[in-house]
Write a protein that holds these residues in place. Structure first.
Motif, PDB file in Angstrom:
ATOM      1  N   ALA A 129      -6.026 -14.113  46.537  1.00 16.59           N
ATOM      2  CA  ALA A 129      -6.803 -13.344  45.562  1.00 16.59           C
ATOM      3  C   ALA A 129      -5.866 -12.584  44.637  1.00 16.59           C
ATOM      4  O   ALA A 129      -4.705 -12.332  44.977  1.00 16.59           O
ATOM      5  CB  ALA A 129      -7.744 -12.371  46.271  1.00 16.59           C
ATOM      6  N   ILE A 130      -6.383 -12.232  43.467  1.00 17.53           N
ATOM      7  CA  ILE A 130      -5.628 -11.452  42.480  1.00 17.53           C
ATOM      8  C   ILE A 130      -6.541 -10.389  41.891  1.00 17.53           C
ATOM      9  O   ILE A 130      -7.699 -10.653  41.561  1.00 17.53           O
ATOM     10  CB  ILE A 130      -5.088 -12.342  41.346  1.00 17.53           C
ATOM     11  N   GLU A 131      -5.997  -9.194  41.755  1.00 21.78           N
ATOM     12  CA  GLU A 131      -6.690  -8.110  41.046  1.00 21.78           C
ATOM     13  C   GLU A 131      -5.765  -7.577  39.966  1.00 21.78           C
ATOM     14  O   GLU A 131      -4.586  -7.306  40.221  1.00 21.78           O
ATOM     15  CB  GLU A 131      -7.059  -6.989  42.020  1.00 21.78           C
ATOM     16  N   ILE A 132      -6.285  -7.439  38.753  1.00 23.03           N
ATOM     17  CA  ILE A 132      -5.505  -6.961  37.614  1.00 23.03           C
ATOM     18  C   ILE A 132      -6.216  -5.745  37.024  1.00 23.03           C
ATOM     19  O   ILE A 132      -7.386  -5.841  36.635  1.00 23.03           O
ATOM     20  CB  ILE A 132      -5.351  -8.061  36.545  1.00 23.03           C
ATOM     21  N   THR A 133      -5.505  -4.622  36.947  1.00 25.04           N
ATOM     22  CA  THR A 133      -6.099  -3.373  36.482  1.00 25.04           C
ATOM     23  C   THR A 133      -5.184  -2.719  35.452  1.00 25.04           C
ATOM     24  O   THR A 133      -3.979  -2.625  35.670  1.00 25.04           O
ATOM     25  CB  THR A 133      -6.301  -2.396  37.659  1.00 25.04           C
ATOM     26  N   PRO A 134      -5.712  -2.254  34.335  1.00 21.54           N
ATOM     27  CA  PRO A 134      -4.866  -1.557  33.355  1.00 21.54           C
ATOM     28  C   PRO A 134      -4.167  -0.355  33.973  1.00 21.54           C
ATOM     29  O   PRO A 134      -4.755   0.392  34.752  1.00 21.54           O
ATOM     30  CB  PRO A 134      -5.865  -1.123  32.278  1.00 21.54           C
ATOM     31  N   SER A 135      -2.901  -0.178  33.630  1.00 20.58           N
ATOM     32  CA  SER A 135      -2.120   0.962  34.108  1.00 20.58           C
ATOM     33  C   SER A 135      -1.971   1.957  32.964  1.00 20.58           C
ATOM     34  O   SER A 135      -1.316   1.656  31.959  1.00 20.58           O
ATOM     35  CB  SER A 135      -0.740   0.507  34.594  1.00 20.58           C
ATOM     36  N   LYS A 136      -2.571   3.104  33.128  1.00 22.48           N
ATOM     37  CA  LYS A 136      -2.542   4.108  32.065  1.00 22.48           C
ATOM     38  C   LYS A 136      -1.471   5.162  32.278  1.00 22.48           C
ATOM     39  O   LYS A 136      -1.226   5.979  31.388  1.00 22.48           O
ATOM     40  CB  LYS A 136      -3.920   4.772  31.966  1.00 22.48           C
ATOM     41  N   THR A 137      -0.836   5.161  33.431  1.00 23.69           N
ATOM     42  CA  THR A 137       0.114   6.230  33.750  1.00 23.69           C
ATOM     43  C   THR A 137       1.552   5.749  33.939  1.00 23.69           C
ATOM     44  O   THR A 137       2.462   6.579  34.012  1.00 23.69           O
ATOM     45  CB  THR A 137      -0.324   6.962  35.037  1.00 23.69           C
ATOM     46  N   ALA A 138       1.782   4.450  34.019  1.00 25.65           N
ATOM     47  CA  ALA A 138       3.140   3.948  34.253  1.00 25.65           C
ATOM     48  C   ALA A 138       4.067   4.328  33.099  1.00 25.65           C
ATOM     49  O   ALA A 138       3.676   4.305  31.923  1.00 25.65           O
ATOM     50  CB  ALA A 138       3.123   2.433  34.426  1.00 25.65           C
ATOM     51  N   VAL A 139       5.289   4.682  33.436  1.00 25.00           N
ATOM     52  CA  VAL A 139       6.329   4.915  32.440  1.00 25.00           C
ATOM     53  C   VAL A 139       6.779   3.561  31.895  1.00 25.00           C
ATOM     54  O   VAL A 139       7.081   2.647  32.663  1.00 25.00           O
ATOM     55  CB  VAL A 139       7.527   5.652  33.071  1.00 25.00           C
ATOM     56  N   SER A 140       6.807   3.435  30.570  1.00 24.08           N
ATOM     57  CA  SER A 140       7.319   2.205  29.959  1.00 24.08           C
ATOM     58  C   SER A 140       8.824   2.332  29.757  1.00 24.08           C
ATOM     59  O   SER A 140       9.308   3.349  29.250  1.00 24.08           O
ATOM     60  CB  SER A 140       6.641   1.936  28.616  1.00 24.08           C
ATOM     61  N   VAL A 141       9.558   1.313  30.186  1.00 26.83           N
ATOM     62  CA  VAL A 141      11.005   1.244  29.982  1.00 26.83           C
ATOM     63  C   VAL A 141      11.260   0.121  28.993  1.00 26.83           C
ATOM     64  O   VAL A 141      11.169  -1.058  29.329  1.00 26.83           O
ATOM     65  CB  VAL A 141      11.755   1.003  31.301  1.00 26.83           C
ATOM     66  N   PHE A 142      11.540   0.475  27.750  1.00 27.36           N
ATOM     67  CA  PHE A 142      11.753  -0.507  26.687  1.00 27.36           C
ATOM     68  C   PHE A 142      13.206  -0.961  26.686  1.00 27.36           C
ATOM     69  O   PHE A 142      14.118  -0.148  26.876  1.00 27.36           O
ATOM     70  CB  PHE A 142      11.396   0.106  25.333  1.00 27.36           C
ATOM     71  N   LEU A 143      13.396  -2.249  26.456  1.00 27.01           N
ATOM     72  CA  LEU A 143      14.736  -2.822  26.389  1.00 27.01           C
ATOM     73  C   LEU A 143      14.967  -3.422  25.007  1.00 27.01           C
ATOM     74  O   LEU A 143      14.190  -4.263  24.545  1.00 27.01           O
ATOM     75  CB  LEU A 143      14.919  -3.918  27.445  1.00 27.01           C
ATOM     76  N   ALA A 144      16.020  -2.976  24.354  1.00 27.22           N
ATOM     77  CA  ALA A 144      16.455  -3.542  23.075  1.00 27.22           C
ATOM     78  C   ALA A 144      17.802  -4.196  23.310  1.00 27.22           C
ATOM     79  O   ALA A 144      18.717  -3.564  23.836  1.00 27.22           O
ATOM     80  CB  ALA A 144      16.562  -2.441  22.016  1.00 27.22           C
ATOM     81  N   GLY A 145      17.927  -5.466  22.947  1.00 24.60           N
ATOM     82  CA  GLY A 145      19.186  -6.140  23.218  1.00 24.60           C
ATOM     83  C   GLY A 145      19.202  -7.567  22.729  1.00 24.60           C
ATOM     84  O   GLY A 145      18.326  -8.016  21.989  1.00 24.60           O
ATOM     85  N   ASN A 146      20.203  -8.305  23.203  1.00 24.38           N
ATOM     86  CA  ASN A 146      20.444  -9.678  22.771  1.00 24.38           C
ATOM     87  C   ASN A 146      20.228 -10.640  23.942  1.00 24.38           C
ATOM     88  O   ASN A 146      19.461 -10.359  24.857  1.00 24.38           O
ATOM     89  CB  ASN A 146      21.859  -9.786  22.193  1.00 24.38           C
TER      90      ASN A 146
END
Length: 444
Positions: free
Chosen positions: A182-199
């Motif tokens: 089974a799979i459950e997918i739920t929006p995460s409203k509190t997670a910290v986003s870690v953005f990556l900029a690179g090559n």
């Protein structure tokens, strides 16, 4: 929204929600033969993905179902295959918490889980006969639109085939017995986003064998706490990243308390022109990056360029990145920004691996290994999965040493990694994803 009782009603409700663009709805799928868990939608071998349905087995892969049922409705059935298979769900852009139940009431299971372009979340999980396990992680999906504008990211031609720009979440199930209950997918409203900029040393590599540390990075963080948003692309310079609106895309998604990691230098050092250089144009772009991230309430983190695999006769790494690592270090000091000195740590790591051992970290392969490339591959910049994983471990060491509050969101029990003590190649498990393409990534 009112609850609709019955399997057909649940299917109609799910399709309506999936196609409505709503962000805030949970999606629940019950795989294989057996009873349907209340509130879940049944997924069988014939449930192929299409845009109207909005979910299903995807990318031409095939599965089979269990032939017997077990105890609990949620886990009494499963889908599996003797080859890796994909399941996709059409979703709006955002961060999502994913739960996956795996196991077999009458047998064992052995599963690896990746998402989108081979982002590693589970490198191997095995269950005993009759047992089940719950897998949890948080994943980001995105599109190329820049919120609040009529602009888009300027994608390269090859990116249109990437799984991370296609408005759906795609999960890859791999290993010897990938059984999904089974799979459950739920929006995460509190997670910290870690953005990556690179090559290309950071990017989510689309096809075997090429990999980068950014696609291994999500593995190390606690579910529900961190979502890694990898906007890196092969061949990019920092100025190109900004000009292609990748940075604008990052800023459009950023909320206060999110992180923005930036690692370039490999391609930037080849830029020519009056006044172009590490301590001039590159440093100016770094300062712009810092200022704009801070304006959004984000936390910039500067990362020095990972080393190339080039040794001298004494087995020491030859510095090939000019003044670019020094410019990053100087900018971090001047602007009081956290620094991860990946350049220094990777020098230690690769020297300890040695000229021969480090071949297993980089894309070095004999002639004829890949169908679309008859000659041997000897790439001393781009990693195979093992090397990408080792460099990701260096990055986690850097997060801890910086120190960043983000270190508190690393998975409990994740061991410390000493660059002078690399992992053994034979201890790294990586069943290959479908799609082997030896086309070299852009840049060097």
């Amino acid at each position: 929204m009112k609850q609709i009782v019955g399997r057909a009603g649940m299917l109609v409700l799910l399709v309506l929600v999936l196609n409505s663009g709503l962000y805030g709805q949970s999606f629940q799928f019950d795989f294989g033969q057996g009873r349907v868990e209340k509130g879940y939608v049944k997924v069988l071998p014939g449930t192929g993905f299409d845009q109207q349905r909005g979910y299903g087995i995807d990318l031409g892969t095939h599965v089979v179902s269990n032939t017997y049922t077990g105890k609990a409705a949620l886990t009494d059935g499963y889908l599996t295959s003797d080859q890796p298979f994909y399941f996709s769900v059409k979703l709006p852009e955002g961060n999502y918490n994913v739960k996956i139940w795996t196991g077999d009431d009458r047998g064992t299971a052995d599963i690896a889980v990746r998402a989108e372009n081979r982002r590693m979340f589970v490198n191997r999980l095995q269950t005993e006969k009759g047992k089940h396990r719950l897998i949890e992680f948080t994943v980001n999906i995105r599109d190329s639109l820049i919120a609040g504008t009529n602009r888009k990211v300027r994608l390269k031609a090859r990116e249109y085939g990437y799984l991370h720009w296609d408005n759906k979440l795609t999960l890859e199930f791999n290993s010897n017995q990938p059984k999904v209950n089974a799979i459950e997918i739920t929006p995460s409203k509190t997670a910290v986003s870690v953005f990556l900029a690179g090559n290309s040393t950071v990017v989510d590599g689309a096809s075997e064998p090429y990999s980068a540390w950014g696609q291994m990075f999500p593995f190390f963080f606690q579910p529900g706490k961190v979502a890694v948003v990898n906007l890196a692309e092969s061949g990019e310079t920092l100025s190109g990243f900004i000009a292609a609106r990748r940075f604008a895309k990052m800023l459009s998604l950023m909320k206060p308390g999110d992180y923005a990691f930036v690692e370039f230098g490999h391609n930037d050092q080849k830029q020519k022109g009056a006044g172009v250089g590490a301590f001039t144009t590159y440093k100016k772009d770094l300062e712009f990056f810092i200022d704009m991230v801070r304006k959004k309430g984000g936390i910039p983190v500067l990362v020095t360029s990972v080393q190339r695999r080039q040794f001298d006769s004494a087995g020491r790494i030859v510095e090939t990145l000019g003044d670019y690592p020094a410019a990053v270090r100087q900018t971090a000091r001047e602007r009081h920004v956290a620094l991860i000195d990946l350049n220094a740590m990777s020098k230690t790591l690769f020297e300890r691996m040695g000229p021969e051992g480090s071949l297993l970290a980089f894309a070095h392969f004999s002639a004829g290994v890949f169908a679309n490339k008859k000659e041997a591959i000897a790439d001393n910049t781009h990693f195979r999965p093992f090397g990408a994983y080792e460099v990701a471990r260096l990055m986690i060491t850097g997060v801890r040493n910086a120190p960043l509050k983000l270190a508190g969101l690393i998975k409990p029990g994740e061991p410390l990694f000493d660059p002078s003590v690399p992992d053994a190649y034979t201890d790294f498990y990586w069943p290959e994803s479908p799609g082997r393409d030896a086309t070299k990534p852009d840049g060097n």
